[in-house]
Design an enzyme around this catalytic site. Structure first.
Site, PDB file in Angstrom:
ATOM      1  CD1 TRP A 166      43.074  45.763  40.956  1.00 21.40           C
ATOM      2  CD2 TRP A 166      44.953  46.508  41.921  1.00 21.40           C
ATOM      3  NE1 TRP A 166      43.098  45.281  42.243  1.00 21.40           N
ATOM      4  CE2 TRP A 166      44.238  45.719  42.859  1.00 21.40           C
ATOM      5  CE3 TRP A 166      46.169  47.076  42.315  1.00 21.40           C
ATOM      6  CZ2 TRP A 166      44.703  45.487  44.157  1.00 21.40           C
ATOM      7  CZ3 TRP A 166      46.633  46.826  43.601  1.00 21.40           C
ATOM      8  CH2 TRP A 166      45.898  46.044  44.495  1.00 21.40           C
ATOM      9  CG  ASN A 167      49.405  43.418  40.778  1.00 17.91           C
ATOM     10  OD1 ASN A 167      48.842  43.112  39.732  1.00 17.91           O
ATOM     11  ND2 ASN A 167      50.175  42.573  41.435  1.00 17.91           N
ATOM     12  CD  GLU A 196      50.747  32.500  36.188  1.00 17.15           C
ATOM     13  OE1 GLU A 196      51.311  32.661  37.285  1.00 17.15           O
ATOM     14  OE2 GLU A 196      51.031  31.560  35.426  1.00 17.15           O
ATOM     15  CB  CYS A 207      51.189  37.790  42.745  1.00 18.88           C
ATOM     16  SG  CYS A 207      52.382  37.840  41.406  1.00 18.88           S
TER      17      CYS A 207
HETATM   18  P1  NAD Z   1      40.618  40.198  41.100  1.00 21.06           P
HETATM   19  O1  NAD Z   1      40.537  38.721  41.029  1.00 21.06           O
HETATM   20  O2  NAD Z   1      39.674  40.905  41.980  1.00 21.06           O
HETATM   21  O3  NAD Z   1      40.424  40.834  39.643  1.00 21.06           O
HETATM   22  C1  NAD Z   1      41.241  40.450  38.561  1.00 21.06           C
HETATM   23  C2  NAD Z   1      40.489  40.681  37.271  1.00 21.06           C
HETATM   24  O4  NAD Z   1      39.386  39.788  37.218  1.00 21.06           O
HETATM   25  C3  NAD Z   1      39.918  42.082  37.125  1.00 21.06           C
HETATM   26  O5  NAD Z   1      40.077  42.505  35.799  1.00 21.06           O
HETATM   27  C4  NAD Z   1      38.450  41.893  37.432  1.00 21.06           C
HETATM   28  O6  NAD Z   1      37.649  42.850  36.796  1.00 21.06           O
HETATM   29  C5  NAD Z   1      38.207  40.507  36.859  1.00 21.06           C
HETATM   30  N1  NAD Z   1      37.066  39.784  37.416  1.00 21.06           N
HETATM   31  C6  NAD Z   1      36.489  39.948  38.632  1.00 21.06           C
HETATM   32  N2  NAD Z   1      35.454  39.087  38.774  1.00 21.06           N
HETATM   33  C7  NAD Z   1      35.389  38.359  37.643  1.00 21.06           C
HETATM   34  C8  NAD Z   1      34.551  37.300  37.204  1.00 21.06           C
HETATM   35  N3  NAD Z   1      33.558  36.816  37.951  1.00 21.06           N
HETATM   36  N4  NAD Z   1      34.768  36.774  35.973  1.00 21.06           N
HETATM   37  C9  NAD Z   1      35.772  37.229  35.190  1.00 21.06           C
HETATM   38  N5  NAD Z   1      36.591  38.235  35.562  1.00 21.06           N
HETATM   39  C10 NAD Z   1      36.418  38.795  36.772  1.00 21.06           C
HETATM   40  O7  NAD Z   1      42.127  40.538  41.461  1.00 21.06           O
HETATM   41  P2  NAD Z   1      42.781  41.973  41.675  1.00 21.06           P
HETATM   42  O8  NAD Z   1      42.346  42.478  43.008  1.00 21.06           O
HETATM   43  O9  NAD Z   1      42.577  42.804  40.475  1.00 21.06           O
HETATM   44  O10 NAD Z   1      44.332  41.606  41.702  1.00 21.06           O
HETATM   45  C11 NAD Z   1      45.027  41.230  42.828  1.00 21.06           C
HETATM   46  C12 NAD Z   1      45.234  39.732  42.848  1.00 21.06           C
HETATM   47  O11 NAD Z   1      45.935  39.310  41.689  1.00 21.06           O
HETATM   48  C13 NAD Z   1      46.083  39.285  44.033  1.00 21.06           C
HETATM   49  O12 NAD Z   1      45.520  38.144  44.597  1.00 21.06           O
HETATM   50  C14 NAD Z   1      47.415  38.958  43.393  1.00 21.06           C
HETATM   51  O13 NAD Z   1      48.205  38.039  44.095  1.00 21.06           O
HETATM   52  C15 NAD Z   1      46.996  38.426  42.072  1.00 21.06           C
HETATM   53  N6  NAD Z   1      48.108  38.491  41.124  1.00 21.06           N
HETATM   54  C16 NAD Z   1      48.717  37.340  40.719  1.00 21.06           C
HETATM   55  C17 NAD Z   1      49.822  37.389  39.871  1.00 21.06           C
HETATM   56  C18 NAD Z   1      50.508  36.145  39.388  1.00 21.06           C
HETATM   57  O14 NAD Z   1      51.238  36.220  38.416  1.00 21.06           O
HETATM   58  N7  NAD Z   1      50.320  35.004  40.009  1.00 21.06           N
HETATM   59  C19 NAD Z   1      50.297  38.621  39.433  1.00 21.06           C
HETATM   60  C20 NAD Z   1      49.653  39.771  39.887  1.00 21.06           C
HETATM   61  C21 NAD Z   1      48.552  39.695  40.712  1.00 21.06           C
END
Ligand code: NAD
Length: 483
Positions: free
Chosen positions: A153-154, A250, A284
């Site tokens: 969501w970020n 990612e 991130c």
């Molecule tokens: P999250 O892992 O909680 O959720 C990400 C997505 O995964 C959401 O759409 C969620 O609904 C889905 N999801 C949750 N459980 C799942 C499962 N068991 N199976 C499949 N999908 C599932 O992360 P968040 O809180 O939405 O995002 C923040 C995180 O994302 C931070 O850790 C941030 O660092 C990371 N991030 C990484 C990058 C990168 O490019 N490396 C970029 C942006 C954000």
């Protein structure tokens, strides 16, 4: 008759048709706690239908000439540009970032589609010399087929586009599961894609809980590849559930930014503050840990406090606001806990450190600068993902390197020094995907490789430019016997 307030009810987009679900979950404005609409809380069965729709559409989409697929990406970019103000308003309202930052994000998303359109025209196979004189050996790059794309969501528009644009350009069909708390942003982007005339089933939007619909598509036998951006914990689960499928993961970061005594301190302070406070630190590649040479630490901290105090925290749609609320209660709780843990263990708050419910909701948190941070504190060890700048001091380059290496993450790093040799030494030594010398940890452009260092919790593979197109395609080896 009692007054009834009707809220809009949103739908999934599957096989080119918008369709509702019996179960719902609310879309919330994080700045006001107001309910913006009712979102589908989709079932596994619905996710399965989306896989079917993608499968049905994929072969004919892949058969379209590359030039046609590229033209479609250009058309999508034009639709995003034409409605960028609408999409950005939705992003601001639902994600919480100030409107100017949302507009920049949406503009970049259009660029992402144009970049994929350019790059796909340059993808090529090769003819490989062989020993057998009768044989001709050549390779083709083909789409992997049906892709599961799961996003956080970020950056609710930009991050999806990092997969959707190369995926469409290369001839894949996609099932996209956005983060529940930014699903309206996903609807707005999907409407733009639909308006451009993408054939039915090439993009399918399934809104719901990740653990249900995300899990279903990742593990589905008819899904050929996975693109996931999100937390390390979810990434690990997806790697298990999707084992054997090609995947881009990612994940999180805890980016150190190193500031040496010979650095341009103004430049470094601007970059470190931007890296911690833009998007309320929900990045991130954020300045997760600020490592500063002891000689300049006090002067540097003073600059950061000044920058933190200049920030206008408030409703993201109000003019003049430079930082909005955090996106959801989970991230707000984590930010509070990290700050409390640091203070309880002896760190000093130079500014900020408190939630500001008076601004409209419990999700506002002051831009925060903390000194006296040590390695055992959560703010040092974990990804805080909020507007918090923890400062740690060092005396020598070796100590700075040791501090930088003391992390399970390895995503993005900034090194500020006038000594480019030292910059290069550190860049080569730190096992992160990207090291910016004399720029903050958040500097990146869409065509540059981005991803986690091997063996760290920051993920797997590289996206960016042609690398994403390569990751979303596979090499077909063909030999011909000429008789
Ligand atoms: P999250 O892992 O909680 O959720 C990400 C997505 O995964 C959401 O759409 C969620 O609904 C889905 N999801 C949750 N459980 C799942 C499962 N068991 N199976 C499949 N999908 C599932 O992360 P968040 O809180 O939405 O995002 C923040 C995180 O994302 C931070 O850790 C941030 O660092 C990371 N991030 C990484 C990058 C990168 O490019 N490396 C970029 C942006 C954000």
């Amino acid at each position: 008759m009692p007054d009834t307030v009707t809220i809009p009810v949103y739908e999934n987009f599957i096989g080119g048709v918008w369709a509702g679900e019996p179960e719902h979950m609310p879309a919330i404005n994080p700045a006001t706690s107001e309910t913006l609409g009712a979102l589908p809380r989709s079932s596994r069965e619905t996710a399965g239908k989306a896989v079917k729709a993608a499968r049905a559409a994929q072969a004919s989409w892949a058969a379209r000439p590359v030039w046609e697929r590229a033209a479609m990406c250009v058309a999508i970019a034009a639709e995003i540009d034409a409605r960028h103000e609408h999409i950005a308003r939705v992003v601001s309202q639902e994600q919480g970032k100030p409107l100017a930052q949302a507009i920049a994000e949406v503009r970049k998303a259009a660029d992402g589609f144009r970049l994929a359109a350019e790059l796909v025209k340059h993808m090529r196979g090769e003819v490989i010399p062989v020993q057998d004189p009768r044989k001709l050996a050549l390779t083709l790059r083909q789409p992997r087929g049906v892709y599961a794309v799961i996003t956080p969501w970020n950056f609710p528009v930009n991050i999806p586009v990092e997969y959707l644009a190369p995926g469409i350009a290369t001839g894949n069909a996609i099932i996209w599961v956005p983060a529940p708390s930014t699903s309206l942003c996903a609807v707005a982007l999907t409407q733009a894609i639909e308006a451009a005339g993408l054939p039915a089933g090439v993009i399918n939007l399934v809104i719901g809980e990740g653990a249900t619909v995300g899990d279903e598509i990742v593990a589905h036998p008819d899904v050929n590849g996975i693109g996931f951006t999100g937390s390390a914990a979810t990434g690990k689960r997806i790697a298990e559930r999707g084992a054997g499928k090609p995947m881009l993961l990612e994940l999180g970061g805890n980016g150190p930014v190193l500031v040496f005594e010979d650095a341009d301190l103004d430049k470094a302070a601007t970059a470190a503050a931007n890296g911690a406070f833009i998007n309320a630190g929900q990045i991130c590649a954020a300045t997760g840990r600020l490592l500063v040479h002891r000689k300049v630490a006090d002067a540097f901290a003073a600059r950061l406090v000044e920058k933190a105090k200049a920030i206008q925290l408030g409703d993201p749609l109000h003019q003049g606001t430079t930082m909005g609320p955090l996106n959801n209660a989970n991230v707000a709780a984590k930010v509070r806990e990290h700050v409390e843990d640091a203070v309880a263990a002896g760190a000093t708050l130079l500014t900020g450190g408190r939630p500001r419910p008076d601004l409209g909701s419990n999700l506002f948190f002051e831009p925060t600068v903390i000194t006296g941070v040590t390695r055992s504190m959560r703010v040092f060890r974990e990804e805080t993902f909020g507007p918090v700048l923890p400062i740690v001091t060092f005396e020598t380059e070796a100590e700075a390197l040791d501090l930088a290496l003391d992390s399970e993450y390895g995503l993005s790093v900034g090194v500020f020094t006038a000594d480019l040799e030292r910059g290069m030494r550190l860049a080569e030594a730190i096992p992160a995907g990207i090291v910016n010398i004399n720029a903050g940890s958040t500097y990146w452009e869409l065509q540059l490789p981005f991803g986690g260092g091997s063996g760290t919790k920051s993920g797997l593979g590289r996206l960016g430019g042609k690398l994403t197109l390569e990751a979303m395609t596979e090499i077909k080896m063909i030999t011909i016997d000429r008789g």
